[in-house]
Design an enzyme around this catalytic site. Structure first.
Site, PDB file in Angstrom:
ATOM      1  N   LEU A  25      41.134  39.315  22.162  1.00  0.00           N
ATOM      2  CA  LEU A  25      39.915  39.711  21.444  1.00  0.00           C
ATOM      3  C   LEU A  25      38.663  39.268  22.206  1.00  0.00           C
ATOM      4  CD1 LEU A  25      40.661  39.040  17.668  1.00  0.00           C
ATOM      5  CD2 LEU A  25      40.622  41.215  18.893  1.00  0.00           C
ATOM      6  N   GLY A  26      38.863  38.405  23.198  1.00  0.00           N
ATOM      7  CA  GLY A  26      37.709  37.970  23.992  1.00  0.00           C
ATOM      8  C   GLY A  26      37.142  36.628  23.556  1.00  0.00           C
ATOM      9  N   LYS A 199      41.434  42.945   5.687  1.00  0.00           N
ATOM     10  CA  LYS A 199      42.630  42.174   5.311  1.00  0.00           C
ATOM     11  C   LYS A 199      43.180  41.297   6.453  1.00  0.00           C
ATOM     12  CE  LYS A 199      44.316  42.947   1.617  1.00  0.00           C
ATOM     13  NZ  LYS A 199      43.723  42.418   0.372  1.00  0.00           N
ATOM     14  N   LYS A 233      32.159  40.749   1.623  1.00  0.00           N
ATOM     15  CA  LYS A 233      33.548  40.632   1.170  1.00  0.00           C
ATOM     16  C   LYS A 233      34.287  39.577   2.004  1.00  0.00           C
ATOM     17  CE  LYS A 233      37.621  43.451   0.379  1.00  0.00           C
ATOM     18  NZ  LYS A 233      38.217  44.775   0.543  1.00  0.00           N
ATOM     19  N   CYS A 391      40.408  35.531  52.440  1.00  0.00           N
ATOM     20  CA  CYS A 391      41.599  34.703  52.581  1.00  0.00           C
ATOM     21  C   CYS A 391      42.713  35.487  53.293  1.00  0.00           C
ATOM     22  CB  CYS A 391      42.013  34.145  51.222  1.00  0.00           C
ATOM     23  SG  CYS A 391      42.908  32.594  51.385  1.00  0.00           S
ATOM     24  N   HIS A 517      37.187  31.597  49.224  1.00  0.00           N
ATOM     25  CA  HIS A 517      37.051  32.586  48.134  1.00  0.00           C
ATOM     26  C   HIS A 517      35.617  32.602  47.599  1.00  0.00           C
ATOM     27  CE1 HIS A 517      41.370  33.477  47.426  1.00  0.00           C
ATOM     28  NE2 HIS A 517      41.497  32.323  48.036  1.00  0.00           N
ATOM     29  N   GLU A 519      34.226  34.797  45.886  1.00  0.00           N
ATOM     30  CA  GLU A 519      34.140  35.423  44.560  1.00  0.00           C
ATOM     31  C   GLU A 519      34.084  34.395  43.431  1.00  0.00           C
ATOM     32  OE1 GLU A 519      36.771  35.332  46.515  1.00  0.00           O
ATOM     33  OE2 GLU A 519      38.679  35.386  45.461  1.00  0.00           O
TER      34      GLU A 519
HETATM   35  N1  GLN Z   1      48.946  33.438  51.677  1.00  0.00           N
HETATM   36  C1  GLN Z   1      47.825  32.979  52.461  1.00  0.00           C
HETATM   37  C2  GLN Z   1      47.861  31.477  52.666  1.00  0.00           C
HETATM   38  O1  GLN Z   1      48.501  30.785  51.895  1.00  0.00           O
HETATM   39  C3  GLN Z   1      46.515  33.433  51.866  1.00  0.00           C
HETATM   40  C4  GLN Z   1      46.256  32.883  50.501  1.00  0.00           C
HETATM   41  C5  GLN Z   1      45.151  33.588  49.757  1.00  0.00           C
HETATM   42  O2  GLN Z   1      44.802  34.722  50.078  1.00  0.00           O
HETATM   43  N2  GLN Z   1      44.607  32.960  48.732  1.00  0.00           N
HETATM   44  O3  GLN Z   1      47.247  30.977  53.563  1.00  0.00           O
END
Ligand code: GLN
Length: 552
Positions: A25-26, A199, A233, A391, A517, A519
């Site tokens: 449901l978030g 309900k 209600k 990665c 990463h 992101e």
């Molecule tokens: N499998 C790769 C490593 O372990 C890359 C891991 C990933 O992309 N997070 O180095």
């Protein structure tokens, strides 16, 4: 001072978010929206997720089970909801923000083995519930927050959630007015009857009451507006004030939810319950500007996301959200086209990639789909299409360059071919040493020094950056000179361990591979500079190649 010896220097208020009727449901988005609204009023806030499963963390869960595994600055592998918490609140989370039943039991059993319970019979109540309460208070204590929002995973009525709900019941007693329980439920619309139904909400509140917890506020997920009569209600049957029944209508984007919750006065209801002042307005100007840009793009680009879990909505959650943030900055709608790497080969790569304005090759583990990733990278390298490798995506770019430019036949990562004659990606010596201990991954934020004059230096506008990691393998420095000479330049270095963190391709408009990463660090307030620059490059590419650009 609490039983566990935690001293609170200020009166932290605790908000518990439970869910009823169904999962998905978030609760994470509601918790994040509450955090955003309170933060916009100047309060310090953090959010915690209590997960009722027995795994110690989601690090060992496959994405089919649990979506993306989100990594915090301090290297915790956590639930993807922590990503939402950071993206909305712009406050970094840590290991303490995600607790699982596995970690609770592990620490209680360790204490029992060490004799800490002095011969007591160790039981769910009070020992497990005490440990749960300790984890909640510990977070408040660590950050000295005004508010700690604790999201209880699962749905009320689940057997595995019971100790958590019991801990909430007990904390309510202890905290009195400094505690609010927000219960998120579903009000379904039955098309055949032409009616919204209350309900299921009544039943889920009853289930919560059976465990001794009366919710203070009921947030109702719905696809149609709730008439006043229905709110009344629900209030009557569920024992709350009508103003505490909050409509949460399906939104166009998750980023609308804080604004919708503001309009429904969810923040005011919470502040009233904990007796905090609520006569000012939260500062949501930046948020509103972001949403405006998001909904009124001036151009459009299509980016290919090459990965092996692309059919799963949540597997690349943070990457998709980072695209949304970067698109808004560029006033450009980013259409993400999922491309399953297992189905890309020489015969179809042009057909699949030629109309794209950029390609991101995703992170991952295991050999499935590797060849398709390498084939896609060769195509975008040769056709000057902006490329972003994250990665494993960066590692594949190194393998591709080794094979096709440096002539390293069968070059590979030793993750996939232990006996390759050219192990251009290999496990670091220090990782090999800790392999026997189970914690073999390089996790969390590490510093990286950028090379002046490089594209990434221009993008970050800084020489020293910190980015989060989750991997075992690294670029093999034995090949550094060969790569550099041929034009794949190492432009980011972890100086302490001499690890290559970023590769950039000379002569290509935008070809960047990162071992970390980015992101995980993109938020609405701080969109990640690499994503922003990648989308800008895609926009420029689209402008030159009309096929990829509709409006620009
Ligand atoms: N499998 C790769 C490593 O372990 C890359 C891991 C990933 O992309 N997070 O180095």
């Amino acid at each position: 001072m609490t039983k566990n010896g935690l001293t609170m220097s200020k009166t932290t208020k605790f908000i518990f978010v439970t869910g009823g009727v169904t999962s998905s449901l978030g609760k994470g988005i509601i918790s994040s929206s509450i955090a955003k609204l309170l933060k916009a009023r100047g309060y310090s806030v953090t959010i915690q997720k209590l997960d009722p499963y027995i795994n110690i963390d989601p690090g060992t869960l496959n994405p089919y089970e649990h979506g993306e595994c989100y990594v915090t600055e301090d290297g915790a592998e956590t639930d993807l909801d922590l990503g939402h918490y950071e993206r909305f609140s712009n406050v970094p989370t840590s290991q303490a923000n995600n607790v699982t039943t596995g970690t609770i039991y592990q620490s209680v059993i360790t204490k029992e083995r060490e004799g800490e319970y002095l011969g007591e019979t160790v039981q769910v109540i009070p020992h497990i519930t005490d440990e749960i309460k300790y984890r909640i208070k510990l977070l408040a204590h660590k950050g000295n927050y005004d508010f700690v929002i604790t999201e209880i995973g699962g749905t009320v009525g689940d057997i595995e959630s019971l100790p958590y709900i019991e801990a909430v019941r007990q904390m309510r007693w202890e905290l009195g007015r400094n505690c609010v329980v927000v219960h998120l439920t579903l009000v379904p619309y039955l098309a055949a009857a032409g009616e919204l139904k209350s309900k299921p909400t009544q039943h889920s509140v009853k289930t919560l009451l059976e465990s001794g917890v009366q919710p203070d506020i009921i947030v109702c997920r719905t696809e149609k507006h709730l008439p006043e009569s229905l709110k009344n209600k629900i209030a009557l049957f569920c024992n709350v004030a009508p103003s505490s029944v909050i409509e949460c209508i399906d939104a166009e984007t998750i980023y609308d939810v804080p604004i919708l919750m503001r309009a429904e006065n969810l923040d005011i209801e919470i502040l009233k319950k904990v007796k905090m002042p609520c006569n000012t307005e939260p500062d949501l100007d930046d948020w509103i500007k972001f949403i405006y840009k998001l909904k009124n793009p001036l151009s459009e680009v299509t980016i290919g996301l090459v990965g092996k879990y692309v059919e799963l909505k949540d597997a690349y959650k943070s990457i998709n959200e980072a695209f949304i943030h970067a698109g808004a900055v560029n006033e450009c709608r980013v259409i993400v086209k999922s491309l399953h790497s297992e189905f890309i080969d020489e015969s179809n790569v042009a057909e699949k990639l030629s109309s794209l304005s950029g390609v991101l090759v995703a992170p991952g583990f295991g050999e499935r789909g590797i060849d398709g990733k390498i084939t896609a990278i060769k195509y975008v390298r040769e056709h000057n299409i902006p490329f972003f490798g994250i990665c494993l995506g960066m590692q594949c770019a190194v393998v591709e360059f080794g094979r096709n430019i440096l002539g390293f036949t069968n070059a590979h990562s030793t993750e996939f071919n232990k006996t390759t004659p050219f192990p251009v990606i290999d496990m670091m010596e220090m990782q090999k040493k800790i392999a026997g201990l189970g914690g073999t991954m390089r996790l969390g934020a590490y510093p990286c020094r950028l090379k002046k004059g490089s594209k990434v230096f221009e993008i970050y506008k800084d020489e020293n950056i910190f980015e989060r990691h989750r991997h075992r393998y690294e670029f093999n420095n034995e090949y550094l000179e060969a790569y550099q000479k041929a034009g794949m330049i190492p432009v980011g270095l972890n100086e302490k361990d001499n690890l290559i963190e970023i590769m950039e391709l000379k002569g290509h408009p935008w070809f960047i591979g990162v071992q970390f990463h980015p992101e995980f660090k993109s938020t609405v307030v701080n969109p990640h500079p690499l994503f922003v620059s990648f989308i800008k490059a895609a926009k420029d590419y689209a402008a030159k190649h009309t096929k990829g650009s509709k409006k620009s």
